[in-house]
Design a protein around this motif. Structure first.
Motif, short mmCIF file in Angstrom:
data_model
loop_
_atom_site.label_atom_id
_atom_site.label_comp_id
_atom_site.label_asym_id
_atom_site.label_seq_id
_atom_site.Cartn_x
_atom_site.Cartn_y
_atom_site.Cartn_z
N CYS A 145 24.51 -43.79 -19.77
CA CYS A 145 25.38 -44.96 -19.74
C CYS A 145 26.32 -44.92 -20.95
CB CYS A 145 24.52 -46.23 -19.78
SG CYS A 145 25.51 -47.73 -19.95
N CYS A 148 26.23 -48.18 -23.58
CA CYS A 148 25.19 -48.33 -24.60
C CYS A 148 24.78 -46.98 -25.17
CB CYS A 148 23.97 -49.04 -24.01
SG CYS A 148 23.18 -48.10 -22.70
N CYS A 198 21.55 -53.79 -21.82
CA CYS A 198 22.93 -53.44 -21.53
C CYS A 198 23.25 -53.84 -20.10
CB CYS A 198 23.12 -51.94 -21.74
SG CYS A 198 24.59 -51.26 -20.98
N CYS A 201 23.87 -50.77 -17.37
CA CYS A 201 22.76 -49.97 -16.86
C CYS A 201 21.48 -50.79 -16.72
CB CYS A 201 22.51 -48.77 -17.77
SG CYS A 201 22.03 -49.21 -19.44
ZN ZN Z 1 23.86 -49.10 -20.78
#
Ligand code: ZN
Ligand code: ZN
Length: 367
Positions: A145, A148, A198, A201
């Motif tokens: 991701c 993050c 996050c 994700c």
């Molecule tokens: Zn993430």
């Protein structure tokens, strides 16, 4: 390589006690630990060597055998050292936790791991395998991701130490004399809890995406050929590199050609007149011209194979092409007109093989 003396490896005297052995091993293990020396072959060897020495000297029985009979004696007991890091970590997992002061959050669990490799199956026609192919493929994969950076926490928020295990990643309970460690159910062994996941994700650190790649298949691939696309597999763990993508080639059967490695085989029917008198015909090839002249010499026999050099498949290994083998099938006519019959009978007479001397002739001729 000559095996070094275990005492020498750990830099201790032959009379060293358990504590001293442990202390010395700890020092070496810290120094040569793979996390601190990524990709360093020499450190890797030293690390394995020390682990083996420690494995033997910390064990009263093994140490006694070693003291008396040396390396040879241990081999007699079936001891063979360690095959790799995993072996070492699974033997000394607890020791490492103690050594490195990670609690139960051992370096092992947090170690960077390469992502999974992926496989994509691709079917080609023989013509496509011959000339190569460019195609955009789409496949699903887990990617780190970006929002993050794989941590799973929303930007600005912190990971919180797991309260169930106090960040150890495992919980222990006593059972009789034994202490049993199990993975912490709250944090699944991570030792930390994501409080503000996050959004992209959902705390996973990874996102499943549809990845598109423009694939270039080189000419000459065969059934089972594999193309490795480095780094196109799934995201790694804890900062590890991504896995690879393997494209596995399947080549469909062709109605006319069969393939033997880089060579092509086909069968061409001709008339018995062509076989007898010779002829030049066009045979199909996979090249752009689509056909190639084939010279049939007079007296060609059924099943004869005529080679067209360099008209087979291109080789994956370089600037080279296989051959085309043409197997000759001779067609014998089933229906003849009275006139054709006459001509053939006349021909037979010129050969001197009239029906009258047929009986003996075959075996006589064989002699
Ligand atoms: Zn993430
Ligand atoms: Zn926990």
């Amino acid at each position: 390589m000559e095996k070094r003396c275990y005492y020498e490896i750990l830099n201790i005297s032959r009379s060293a006690g358990d504590e001293e052995i442990k202390r010395s091993y700890r020092k070496l293990a810290m120094k040569y630990h793979p996390d601190r020396n990524p990709g360093d072959k020499e450190a890797e060897e030293k690390f394995k060597e020390a682990a083996e020495a420690y494995e033997v000297l910390r064990d009263k029985e093994k140490r006694q055998i070693y003291d008396q009979f040396g390396h040879e004696g241990l081999r007699g007991t079936g001891f063979s050292g360690f095959s790799g890091f995993n072996d070492i970590f699974s033997s000394f997992g607890d020791i490492f936790e103690e050594f490195f002061g990670f609690g139960s959050r051992s370096g092992r669990r947090e170690r960077a791991r390469k992502g999974n490799d992926l496989r994509y199956d691709m079917e080609l026609t023989l013509e496509e395998a011959f000339s190569g192919k460019e195609e955009e493929i789409t496949f699903k994969k887990w990617e780190l991701c970006q929002d993050c950076n794989g941590s799973g926490t929303s930007p600005g928020s912190e990971l919180q130490t797991c309260r169930t295990c106090q960040g150890r990643g495992s919980i222990s309970r006593s059972q009789g004399f034994f202490q049993i460690n199990t993975t912490c159910p709250s944090c699944h062994g991570q030792g930390t809890i994501i409080t503000d996941p996050c959004r992209s994700c959902r705390g996973n650190g990874k996102i499943k995406i549809n990845k598109k790649i423009n694939l270039k298949i080189p000419p000459g691939v065969d059934m089972g050929s594999q193309l490795r696309l480095q780094g196109e597999g799934e995201a790694g763990e804890h900062g590890g590199p991504p896995g690879d993508l393997y494209v596995v080639i399947h080549v469909k059967d062709h109605h006319f050609f069969t393939r033997e490695q880089d060579h092509l085989l086909c069968e061409i029917p001709i008339s018995f007149i062509q076989a007898t008198l010779g002829d030049t015909i066009d045979v199909p090839v996979l090249d752009k011209e689509a056909t190639h002249p084939l010279n049939i010499p007079n007296g060609t026999q059924p099943g004869d194979i005529i080679t067209l050099p360099g008209l087979g498949m291109p080789s994956l290994r370089g600037n080279y092409r296989g051959d085309l083998y043409v197997k000759i099938i001779v067609r014998i006519p089933k229906k003849l007109s009275p006139h054709q019959k006459e001509i053939l009978k006349e021909f037979a007479e010129t050969e001197g093989s009239k029906s009258s001397n047929k009986k003996k002739s075959f075996w006589d001729k064989m002699k």
